[in-house]
Motif scaffolding. Structure first.
Motif, PDB file in Angstrom:
ATOM      1  N   GLN A   8       0.909  -1.248  -0.039  1.00  0.00           N
ATOM      2  CA  GLN A   8       0.237   0.113  -0.031  1.00  0.00           C
ATOM      3  C   GLN A   8       0.926   1.094   0.079  1.00  0.00           C
ATOM      4  O   GLN A   8       0.376   2.274  -0.678  1.00  0.00           O
ATOM      5  CB  GLN A   8      -0.920   0.109   1.367  1.00  0.00           C
ATOM      6  N   LEU A   9       1.932   1.237   0.663  1.00  0.00           N
ATOM      7  CA  LEU A   9       2.910   2.470   0.522  1.00  0.00           C
ATOM      8  C   LEU A   9       3.395   2.725  -0.546  1.00  0.00           C
ATOM      9  O   LEU A   9       3.912   3.885  -1.107  1.00  0.00           O
ATOM     10  CB  LEU A   9       3.924   2.035   1.889  1.00  0.00           C
ATOM     11  N   VAL A  10       4.048   1.438  -1.063  1.00  0.00           N
ATOM     12  CA  VAL A  10       4.649   1.603  -2.629  1.00  0.00           C
ATOM     13  C   VAL A  10       3.516   2.047  -3.591  1.00  0.00           C
ATOM     14  O   VAL A  10       3.883   3.271  -4.437  1.00  0.00           O
ATOM     15  CB  VAL A  10       5.140   0.328  -3.090  1.00  0.00           C
ATOM     16  N   LYS A  11       2.158   1.792  -3.500  1.00  0.00           N
ATOM     17  CA  LYS A  11       1.242   2.274  -4.453  1.00  0.00           C
ATOM     18  C   LYS A  11       1.161   3.824  -4.118  1.00  0.00           C
ATOM     19  O   LYS A  11       1.053   4.439  -4.983  1.00  0.00           O
ATOM     20  CB  LYS A  11      -0.010   1.461  -4.219  1.00  0.00           C
ATOM     21  N   LEU A  12       1.057   4.215  -2.922  1.00  0.00           N
ATOM     22  CA  LEU A  12       1.068   5.614  -2.507  1.00  0.00           C
ATOM     23  C   LEU A  12       2.024   6.502  -3.099  1.00  0.00           C
ATOM     24  O   LEU A  12       1.943   7.468  -3.839  1.00  0.00           O
ATOM     25  CB  LEU A  12       0.857   5.880  -1.223  1.00  0.00           C
ATOM     26  N   ARG A  13       3.196   5.889  -2.939  1.00  0.00           N
ATOM     27  CA  ARG A  13       4.384   6.427  -3.432  1.00  0.00           C
ATOM     28  C   ARG A  13       4.343   6.726  -5.151  1.00  0.00           C
ATOM     29  O   ARG A  13       4.716   7.748  -5.750  1.00  0.00           O
ATOM     30  CB  ARG A  13       5.714   5.775  -3.019  1.00  0.00           C
ATOM     31  N   ASN A  14       3.797   5.748  -5.916  1.00  0.00           N
ATOM     32  CA  ASN A  14       3.647   5.745  -6.985  1.00  0.00           C
ATOM     33  C   ASN A  14       2.671   6.760  -7.560  1.00  0.00           C
ATOM     34  O   ASN A  14       2.948   7.496  -8.691  1.00  0.00           O
ATOM     35  CB  ASN A  14       3.363   4.373  -7.867  1.00  0.00           C
ATOM     36  N   GLU A  15       1.596   6.916  -6.785  1.00  0.00           N
ATOM     37  CA  GLU A  15       0.636   8.085  -7.297  1.00  0.00           C
ATOM     38  C   GLU A  15       1.369   9.196  -6.897  1.00  0.00           C
ATOM     39  O   GLU A  15       0.940  10.107  -7.720  1.00  0.00           O
ATOM     40  CB  GLU A  15      -0.554   7.545  -6.385  1.00  0.00           C
ATOM     41  N   ASN A  35       6.670  12.065 -12.178  1.00  0.00           N
ATOM     42  CA  ASN A  35       7.411  10.766 -12.270  1.00  0.00           C
ATOM     43  C   ASN A  35       9.138  11.280 -11.989  1.00  0.00           C
ATOM     44  O   ASN A  35      10.091  10.705 -12.695  1.00  0.00           O
ATOM     45  CB  ASN A  35       7.369  10.158 -13.742  1.00  0.00           C
ATOM     46  N   PRO A  36       9.419  11.718 -10.883  1.00  0.00           N
ATOM     47  CA  PRO A  36      10.712  11.775 -10.402  1.00  0.00           C
ATOM     48  C   PRO A  36      11.393  10.344  -9.800  1.00  0.00           C
ATOM     49  O   PRO A  36      10.385   9.563  -9.680  1.00  0.00           O
ATOM     50  CB  PRO A  36      10.859  12.801  -9.190  1.00  0.00           C
TER      51      PRO A  36
END
Length: 697
Positions: free
Chosen positions: A624-631, A638-639
C-alpha cells in the motif's frame, strides 16, 4: 539442656527462626558475637535464651527506657527474674536492683548506657558473676552510624574494667563500615558475625514528591484512611505539633513524641501507643521510639530523615506481624535544610570547639569545675552558635580526655571538669582530620538518602545493595516495580561493554572523590552529546571533545544512548544529583560496574531501530505504501522513487507502523522537512491499516 529444649521450656516455641539457632549456639559457645538482623527478626530472643542457660547474670545495654520496661515486664510474666536500672528510677530503686544483682537473684538486668558514667556503678558490677553483656542498638557506638550516642563510647572501656565478659552486639541496620566500628569499639575478640537478610517481603515502599505542607497532610489522611494503625515520623518538633494539630481538628486519636517533652511524658505516650490505646503516633525521628507493636500497617516519613539507615530502621517498624504493610516518604528537596542544620550541630568545627573550651576555662573554679548549662555556654560564645553544636563539642572534648562531665546533685544540669590545661586549639589533641571525615560522611549519608529518593530502580533492592546484601533482588511491589516495563536480566559481554562505555563517559565528565565516589558536573543532555560525538558549542567550548569517551557510542545513536541512560538510572547505576540544575551522577554501584567489579542487571533498552531490525515488515502494508508513492510520483512528473521515499524507508515504516511524525522520524531517511511535506498521507495509510488489523484481531 540444648538450645531447642531451652526454647520450648522458656518461650514455648517449637523451632527457631533462621538464623537464631546459630546465634544462640555461638553465644553459648562463649564466642563474642555481632548480629545484624532486621527489625522484627527476633533479636531479643538471641540474647535472652543464652542468658537463661548461662550460670550468671546477663547485662542488656539499651538506650530505650520504655522498651526496657516492656521486655522486663514480659520476662517477669514468664516467671523469669529480670529488672532494669536507668534514670527513670529513684536511687533507692537502683540500689535495690544492684543488691539483688550482687546476691545472684537476677538473670537479666537491662541497663541504660549513661549508668556507666558513674565509677561507683562500674565498681558495683565487679562483684557480680556477669556471664554475658548484650549490647542492643549497637550502631549507637559508631560515630559513622546514623544514631551515634556518646554514652555508648564508654562501653568498651567499662567492659574491660569488669573483666571483659562475653559480649554480643545487636543492631537492625549497619553498613560494613559501622560493623567494623562496633567490633573495634567494643573490643570484640574474633567475633562470629551474622548478617541476616535485610529484606522485608511484606513491606511495600514508596516515595511521593510533595512540595506543600497542606498536600503532605492530605496524603497523611489518605494513608490513615487506607491503613489504620501507623507511625508518622517528622524531623522537627514543630512538624510534630503541626501534624498533631491537624489530627486533633479531624478528631483522630493519636499520641506525640518529641524532645521537648519530659521523659515521663514520652514514656506515657509510647505506652499508650504500644498497648493499642491509640492507632497513631506522631514522632520526631531524632528520638527513635523503639516501638514493639506488631500491627503497625503503615509508616510515613513526613520529612526526609538524615540517612538510609535511619529511614530503613524506622520504616521497618511496620508489619512486624508479617502481614502486608506500607512505607511512604513524603519527599520535598527543600526539607534538606533541616538535615543540614542537624549535620552542622553534630559536627562543630575545630574553632568552635576551642572557643567553647576557652569559655569553660574562664568560668572554672579552683577545682577546675564549671557549672554552666548548655544555653549559658552558647550565650557566652561570639556570634550565633547552634545549641546542638555546643553539646557535640563537649562530647568531643570529653572523648579526647580534655574534660569530663558529672551529674550535679539536686539539679538536672550537668557540670564540667577540666582535665587538661591548654593554650591553643592545637594543644587540645583533637583529630582534626577525623572531625572533617566525620562531617563528610554525614553529608554523604544525606546525599545517598536523596539519591535513594530520586532513584528509579526497585526501592527495596536499592536499600539492600546499600547495605551490601548479596541477595538483593527486585521486590515487585514498591512504587518503582509497579510501574516498570520489561524484564530485568544480567547483561551479556557485548552489552556490558556498551554499559561500561556509557558509565565511563559519565565518569570522565565528573570529578572523582574516592575510588567509587564521583561528583557530577554535567547534565544528561550534555552527557548524551559527548557520548555520541556531538560538535555542539556546549561540547567544544569546555573541551569535552578531548575526552577519551567523546563519541564512544556514536554508532549507537542519540535515541539509544538516551534510553540506555534512563535504564542505568532506573537500575541505580546513575542518579540525578540536585544542584542549581539536575546533574547526572555515577553511583557507587555504577562505579563498580564500570570497573568490572559487578555485573550489570537492567532492562535492555529497545529503540525503534532495534524493533525494526527484529520485526519483519507487513507485506500488505508495504504494497500500500509503494502504491501511494507511485501515485505521488505521477502527480509530480515521475521523479526517481528515492526522492520521495526509497524502498528501505517504506519497509521500515511497514515494520515500525508509527502513529506520529515523531515516531516515524527515527527511521533514517525521514527528516523534519519530509515529515512535514511528504509523510502525512503515509501515516494515514498506516493508521487505516492498523485499525483494520485491530478489527480483524
Amino acid at each position: 539442656m540444648t538450645p531447642g529444649e531451652g526454647l520450648r521450656k522458656y518461650f514455648g516455641f517449637e523451632q527457631f527462626r533462621e538464623p537464631q539457632d546459630e546465634i544462640v549456639s555461638s553465644i553459648l559457645g562463649k564466642r563474642d558475637t555481632l548480629v545484624i538482623m532486621p527489625t522484627g527478626g527476633g533479636k531479643s530472643l538471641c540474647y535472652q535464651l543464652p542468658a537463661l542457660m548461662l550460670p550468671g547474670v546477663t547485662l542488656v545495654i539499651s538506650p530505650l527506657i520504655a522498651l526496657m520496661k516492656d521486655q522486663v515486664d514480659a520476662l517477669n510474666a514468664r516467671g523469669i527474674d529480670a529488672a532494669m536500672i536507668n534514670s527513670s528510677q529513684s536511687w533507692d530503686e537502683q540500689r535495690a536492683c544492684l543488691d539483688k544483682l550482687n546476691r545472684g537473684e537476677l538473670k537479666l538486668v537491662y541497663v541504660a548506657p549513661e549508668r556507666f558514667r558513674a565509677q561507683s556503678f562500674v565498681d558495683a558490677l565487679r562483684g557480680c558473676e556477669i556471664s554475658l553483656v548484650a549490647v542492643d542498638e549497637a550502631h549507637c557506638i559508631s560515630q559513622w552510624g546514623h544514631d551515634f550516642r556518646p554514652d555508648y563510647m564508654r562501653l568498651g572501656e567499662a567492659l574491660e574494667r569488669i573483666g571483659h565478659p562475653l559480649c554480643a552486639a545487636f543492631t537492625a541496620t549497619a553498613t560494613p563500615e559501622v560493623r567494623a566500628d562496633i567490633a573495634k569499639n567494643l573490643n570484640l575478640r574474633d567475633p562470629s558475625i551474622f548478617v541476616s537478610g535485610f529484606g522485608r517481603d511484606n513491606l511495600s515502599f514508596a516515595i511521593r514528591q510533595v512540595d506543600k505542607r497542606k498536600n503532605k497532610y492530605a496524603r497523611i489522611v489518605q494513608l490513615i484512611e487506607n491503613n489504620g494503625v501507623g507511625i508518622i515520623y517528622c524531623s522537627r518538633r514543630k512538624s510534630v505539633e503541626e501534624v498533631s494539630a491537624g489530627l486533633r481538628e479531624d478528631h483522630r486519636p493519636h499520641v506525640i513524641y518529641h524532645g521537648g517533652m519530659t521523659a515521663s511524658e514520652r514514656d506515657a505516650a509510647q505506652d499508650r501507643f504500644v498497648q493499642g490505646e491509640v492507632p497513631l503516633a506522631v514522632a520526631t525521628n531524632a528520638f527513635g521510639m523503639g516501638i514493639d507493636r506488631a500491627d503497625i500497617r503503615f509508616v510515613c516519613h513526613y520529612e526526609m530523615p538524615g540517612s538510609v539507615e535511619a529511614y530503613y530502621q524506622e520504616a521497618g517498624r511496620a508489619g512486624r506481624d508479617g502481614k502486608p504493610a506500607y512505607c511512604e516518604m513524603l519527599f520535598c528537596y527543600a526539607d534538606k535544610t533541616t538535615q543540614d542544620f542537624f549535620i552542622d550541630g553534630s559536627n562543630p568545627p575545630l574553632t568552635l570547639i576551642y572557643s567553647i573550651y576557652s569559655v569553660l576555662q574562664r568560668n572554672a573554679n579552683e577545682q577546675q569545675e564549671v557549672y554552666l548549662a548548655i544555653d549559658e555556654i552558647k550565650d557566652s560564645l561570639p556570634g550565633k552558635a547552634n545549641g546542638m553544636a555546643v553539646s557535640a563539642a563537649l562530647g568531643i572534648l570529653r572523648r579526647h580526655g580534655v574534660i569530663e562531665r558529672f551529674d550535679v546533685t539536686g539539679s538536672r544540669m550537668r557540670g564540667t571538669r577540666i582535665l587538661k590545661a591548654v593554650k591553643s586549639a592545637g594543644d587540645l589533641g583533637l583529630d582534626a582530620r577525623g572531625l572533617l571525615i566525620k562531617r563528610e560522611r554525614d553529608e554523604n549519608k544525606l546525599r545517598r538518602l536523596i539519591q535513594f529518593a530520586y532513584a528509579k530502580s526497585c526501592r527495596q533492592q536499592w536499600i539492600l545493595e546499600y547495605f551490601e546484601d548479596a541477595d538483593a533482588a527486585e521486590c515487585g511491589q514498591c512504587d518503582r516495580c509497579r510501574h516498570r516495563e520489561g524484564d530485568v536480566r544480567v547483561l551479556g559481554e557485548a552489552e556490558t561493554l556498551t554499559v561500561q562505555k556509557a558509565l565511563s563517559g559519565v565518569a570522565r565528565m565528573s570529578t572523582r572523590r574516592t575510588r567509587h565516589e564521583w561528583v557530577a558536573r554535567y547534565g544528561r543532555d550534555r552527557v548524551i552529546k559527548c557520548l555520541t560525538g556531538s560538535q555542539a558549542k556546549t561540547i567544544l567550548e569546555p573541551g569535552l571533545d578531548k575526552l577519551s569517551t567523546w563519541g564512544v557510542l556514536k554508532d549507537e545513536g542519540v535515541e539509544f544512548v538516551g534510553k540506555l541512560l534512563d535504564e542505568l538510572e532506573n537500575s541505580g547505576y546513575l542518579a540525578v544529583a540536585e544542584g542549581d540544575y539536575p546533574l547526572l551522577e555515577l553511583t557507587e554501584s555504577g562505579s563498580k560496574v564500570m570497573f568490572g567489579e559487578a555485573k550489570p542487571r537492567l532492562v535492555w533498552p529497545q529503540t525503534a531501530a532495534s524493533v525494526m531490525e527484529t520485526t519483519e515488515p507487513d507485506d500488505n502494508l508495504y504494497e500500500q505504501l509503494v502504491k501511494l508513492r507511485n501515485e505521488m510520483r505521477r502527480k509530480r512528473g515521475n521523479p526517481p522513487a528515492y526522492t520521495i521515499f526509497p524502498n528501505t524507508v517504506l519497509k521500515q515504516l511497514a515494520a515500525l507502523q508509527p502513529a506520529t511524525a515523531e515516531e516515524a522520524m527515527v527511521v533514517k531517511g525521514v527528516g523534519p522537512q519530509k515529515a512535514r511535506t511528504i509523510l502525512p498521507p503515509f501515516l494515514e495509510i498506516i493508521a487505516a491499516h492498523s485499525g483494520e488489523a485491530q478489527t480483524v484481531g
